[in-house]
Write a protein that holds these residues in place. Structure first.
Motif, PDB file in Angstrom:
ATOM      1  N   GLY A 187       0.786  -1.225   0.000  1.00  0.00           N
ATOM      2  CA  GLY A 187       0.000   0.000   0.000  1.00  0.00           C
ATOM      3  C   GLY A 187       0.818   1.275   0.000  1.00  0.00           C
ATOM      4  N   VAL A 188       2.106   1.201   0.342  1.00  0.00           N
ATOM      5  CA  VAL A 188       2.954   2.393   0.368  1.00  0.00           C
ATOM      6  C   VAL A 188       3.495   2.639  -1.035  1.00  0.00           C
ATOM      7  N   THR A 189       3.288   3.847  -1.554  1.00  0.00           N
ATOM      8  CA  THR A 189       3.674   4.147  -2.928  1.00  0.00           C
ATOM      9  C   THR A 189       4.781   5.188  -3.036  1.00  0.00           C
ATOM     10  N   ARG A 190       4.891   6.061  -2.049  1.00  0.00           N
ATOM     11  CA  ARG A 190       5.957   7.067  -2.035  1.00  0.00           C
ATOM     12  C   ARG A 190       6.484   7.203  -0.617  1.00  0.00           C
ATOM     13  N   THR A 191       7.765   7.480  -0.513  1.00  0.00           N
ATOM     14  CA  THR A 191       8.346   7.643   0.817  1.00  0.00           C
ATOM     15  C   THR A 191       9.606   8.488   0.734  1.00  0.00           C
ATOM     16  N   TRP A 192       9.890   9.196   1.813  1.00  0.00           N
ATOM     17  CA  TRP A 192      11.057  10.067   1.898  1.00  0.00           C
ATOM     18  C   TRP A 192      11.709   9.884   3.268  1.00  0.00           C
ATOM     19  N   CYS A 193      13.019   9.922   3.288  1.00  0.00           N
ATOM     20  CA  CYS A 193      13.772   9.777   4.533  1.00  0.00           C
ATOM     21  C   CYS A 193      14.357  11.132   4.913  1.00  0.00           C
ATOM     22  N   VAL A 194      14.154  11.539   6.163  1.00  0.00           N
ATOM     23  CA  VAL A 194      14.640  12.831   6.649  1.00  0.00           C
ATOM     24  C   VAL A 194      15.509  12.595   7.883  1.00  0.00           C
ATOM     25  N   ARG A 195      16.731  13.038   7.830  1.00  0.00           N
ATOM     26  CA  ARG A 195      17.640  12.876   8.963  1.00  0.00           C
ATOM     27  C   ARG A 195      17.199  13.743  10.140  1.00  0.00           C
ATOM     28  N   ARG A 196      17.281  13.175  11.335  1.00  0.00           N
ATOM     29  CA  ARG A 196      17.038  13.892  12.593  1.00  0.00           C
ATOM     30  C   ARG A 196      15.716  14.667  12.576  1.00  0.00           C
ATOM     31  N   LEU A 197      14.681  14.065  12.036  1.00  0.00           N
ATOM     32  CA  LEU A 197      13.386  14.739  11.941  1.00  0.00           C
ATOM     33  C   LEU A 197      12.877  15.187  13.303  1.00  0.00           C
ATOM     34  N   MET A 198      13.034  14.338  14.311  1.00  0.00           N
ATOM     35  CA  MET A 198      12.542  14.653  15.650  1.00  0.00           C
ATOM     36  C   MET A 198      13.679  14.959  16.624  1.00  0.00           C
ATOM     37  N   GLY A 199      14.876  15.178  16.097  1.00  0.00           N
ATOM     38  CA  GLY A 199      16.012  15.487  16.955  1.00  0.00           C
ATOM     39  C   GLY A 199      17.141  14.488  16.772  1.00  0.00           C
ATOM     40  N   VAL A 200      18.188  14.663  17.561  1.00  0.00           N
ATOM     41  CA  VAL A 200      19.375  13.813  17.458  1.00  0.00           C
ATOM     42  C   VAL A 200      18.998  12.347  17.669  1.00  0.00           C
ATOM     43  N   GLY A 201      19.514  11.492  16.791  1.00  0.00           N
ATOM     44  CA  GLY A 201      19.282  10.059  16.916  1.00  0.00           C
ATOM     45  C   GLY A 201      18.032   9.549  16.232  1.00  0.00           C
ATOM     46  N   THR A 202      17.222  10.450  15.667  1.00  0.00           N
ATOM     47  CA  THR A 202      15.977  10.018  15.030  1.00  0.00           C
ATOM     48  C   THR A 202      16.112   9.992  13.513  1.00  0.00           C
ATOM     49  N   VAL A 203      15.373   9.106  12.909  1.00  0.00           N
ATOM     50  CA  VAL A 203      15.256   9.020  11.455  1.00  0.00           C
ATOM     51  C   VAL A 203      13.781   9.181  11.117  1.00  0.00           C
ATOM     52  N   GLY A 204      13.470  10.174  10.310  1.00  0.00           N
ATOM     53  CA  GLY A 204      12.082  10.414   9.933  1.00  0.00           C
ATOM     54  C   GLY A 204      11.754   9.775   8.598  1.00  0.00           C
ATOM     55  N   ILE A 205      10.612   9.123   8.536  1.00  0.00           N
ATOM     56  CA  ILE A 205      10.139   8.499   7.299  1.00  0.00           C
ATOM     57  C   ILE A 205       8.747   9.042   6.999  1.00  0.00           C
ATOM     58  N   TYR A 206       8.622   9.792   5.914  1.00  0.00           N
ATOM     59  CA  TYR A 206       7.307  10.236   5.444  1.00  0.00           C
ATOM     60  C   TYR A 206       6.799   9.232   4.415  1.00  0.00           C
ATOM     61  N   ILE A 207       5.518   8.892   4.508  1.00  0.00           N
ATOM     62  CA  ILE A 207       4.957   7.914   3.573  1.00  0.00           C
ATOM     63  C   ILE A 207       3.674   8.447   2.945  1.00  0.00           C
ATOM     64  N   MET A 208       3.393   7.941   1.753  1.00  0.00           N
ATOM     65  CA  MET A 208       2.115   8.174   1.090  1.00  0.00           C
ATOM     66  C   MET A 208       1.572   6.841   0.605  1.00  0.00           C
ATOM     67  N   CYS A 209       0.252   6.745   0.548  1.00  0.00           N
ATOM     68  CA  CYS A 209      -0.412   5.499   0.155  1.00  0.00           C
ATOM     69  C   CYS A 209      -1.357   5.770  -1.009  1.00  0.00           C
ATOM     70  N   ASP A 210      -0.818   6.333  -2.085  1.00  0.00           N
ATOM     71  CA  ASP A 210      -1.619   6.567  -3.285  1.00  0.00           C
ATOM     72  C   ASP A 210      -2.033   5.221  -3.861  1.00  0.00           C
ATOM     73  N   GLY A 211      -3.170   5.185  -4.466  1.00  0.00           N
ATOM     74  CA  GLY A 211      -3.624   3.921  -5.037  1.00  0.00           C
ATOM     75  C   GLY A 211      -5.089   3.996  -5.387  1.00  0.00           C
ATOM     76  N   ASP A 212      -5.725   2.830  -5.457  1.00  0.00           N
ATOM     77  CA  ASP A 212      -7.133   2.785  -5.832  1.00  0.00           C
ATOM     78  C   ASP A 212      -8.026   3.422  -4.771  1.00  0.00           C
ATOM     79  N   ASP A 213      -7.608   3.337  -3.507  1.00  0.00           N
ATOM     80  CA  ASP A 213      -8.401   3.913  -2.423  1.00  0.00           C
ATOM     81  C   ASP A 213      -8.004   5.372  -2.240  1.00  0.00           C
ATOM     82  N   GLN A 214      -8.870   6.299  -2.652  1.00  0.00           N
ATOM     83  CA  GLN A 214      -8.559   7.724  -2.597  1.00  0.00           C
ATOM     84  C   GLN A 214      -9.380   8.458  -1.541  1.00  0.00           C
ATOM     85  N   THR A 215      -9.886   7.725  -0.547  1.00  0.00           N
ATOM     86  CA  THR A 215     -10.719   8.361   0.471  1.00  0.00           C
ATOM     87  C   THR A 215      -9.939   9.363   1.303  1.00  0.00           C
TER      88      THR A 215
END
Length: 303
Positions: A140-168
């Motif tokens: 179900g995951v179609t796009r994703t991006w990785c962001v260093r230290r999104l929430m501070g030191v030691g964190t890895v941020g992952i943004y996700i999108m779930c584009d697809g047939d379900d557009q609700t």
């Protein structure tokens, strides 16, 4: 795929033990024919309600590739009905959290894209591309991006999108941001819904020092005003909207450095049949995206 549903009830206390024994596997129906089953037995509480996870019952893709796991997804507030009646129990069941996790069979196009990305970026033991590929491997995951230290030191941020047939949800994940439920360190909340599925899938692969925070992008709604079309013989709103959405899909980036240029939008609109002579009067500047922001089309006004 399972989420919590609340069962309203007028059940007297004398029925509580009986209901607890009988309801595991009970079928509940959505008005469009999709069925769910209760994962556990249910005991009605003193407040007359009960919570239980449920699982959608769908046709196997081996029997019908078009059946679609996304059919089992449903928004908060969806009302279902118990298949069998229980004495003193209201038959109505209400979805308290969105039902998520259902995804249709991956088509050849997205599969080919993932394979090419995997070949181009071999595993590096926890590089940015590793996190992107781990997230994309979740159904179900179609796009994703990785962001260093999104929430501070030691964190890895992952943004996700779930584009697809379900557009609700306009492709945005259904759930709340946070960590894997396996993570026992840190003060951040545990994720839910789609974000939790991704966080749990990444957890066994991530580096042992990383604190992975999976999040949904924040929609940045952009309205458009267009004028000057020479011969508007039909309603062009749908065609222009499709062209703009394609630009947003390919140019949107929530990592903090995303820019959607007006020239790219103008070129996309110009490619739509029947738009000769158009002039975009709004927006008037390139669309800049802050950290976490992803463009979403608002209203398109044609005069």
């Amino acid at each position: 795929m399972g989420e919590d549903y609340r069962i309203g009830s007028r059940l007297w206390l004398i029925y509580r033990q009986r209901l607890s024994r009988d309801t595991a596997g009970a079928v509940i129906n959505r008005k469009d024919g999709i069925k769910y089953t209760l994962n556990n037995s249910v005991t009605i509480g003193l407040d007359g309600t009960a919570l239980t996870p449920v699982t959608a019952v769908l046709v196997s893709p081996l029997d019908d590739p078009a059946a679609g796991g996304a059919l089992g997804n449903a928004p908060v507030g969806t009302v279902l009905t118990l298949d069998n009646s229980y004495s003193g129990v209201d038959s109505q069941v209400t979805l308290m959290n969105p039902a998520t996790g259902g995804a249709n069979v991956e088509t050849d196009g997205p599969l080919r894209t993932r394979m090419l990305l995997a070949y181009q970026a071999l595993p590096q033991g926890g590089s940015e591309t590793d996190y992107v590929n781990w997230a994309l491997a979740v159904s179900g995951v179609t796009r994703t991006w990785c962001v260093r230290r999104l929430m501070g030191v030691g964190t890895v941020g992952i943004y996700i999108m779930c584009d697809g047939d379900d557009q609700t949800n306009h492709g945005f994940p259904a759930g709340t941001d946070g960590l894997s439920h396996y993570e026992d360190w840190g003060s951040y909340a545990k994720a839910t819904g789609d974000q939790l599925r991704v966080a749990d899938a990444i957890y066994p692969n991530q580096t042992i020092t990383a604190l992975v925070y999976v999040a949904s992008p924040i929609p940045k709604v952009i309205d458009f005003a267009i004028t000057g079309i020479i011969e508007q013989e039909q309603d062009l709103t749908a065609a222009i909207s499709t062209a703009i959405n394609l630009v947003f899909f390919t140019r949107g980036d929530p990592a903090g450095e995303g820019i959607v240029t007006l020239s790219s939008i103008n070129a996309a609109i110009a490619s739509a049949p029947g738009t000769d002579g158009f002039l975009m009067t709004y927006p008037t500047q390139n669309i800049t995206l802050g950290v976490g922001e992803l463009p979403q089309l608002g209203t398109v006004t044609i005069t």
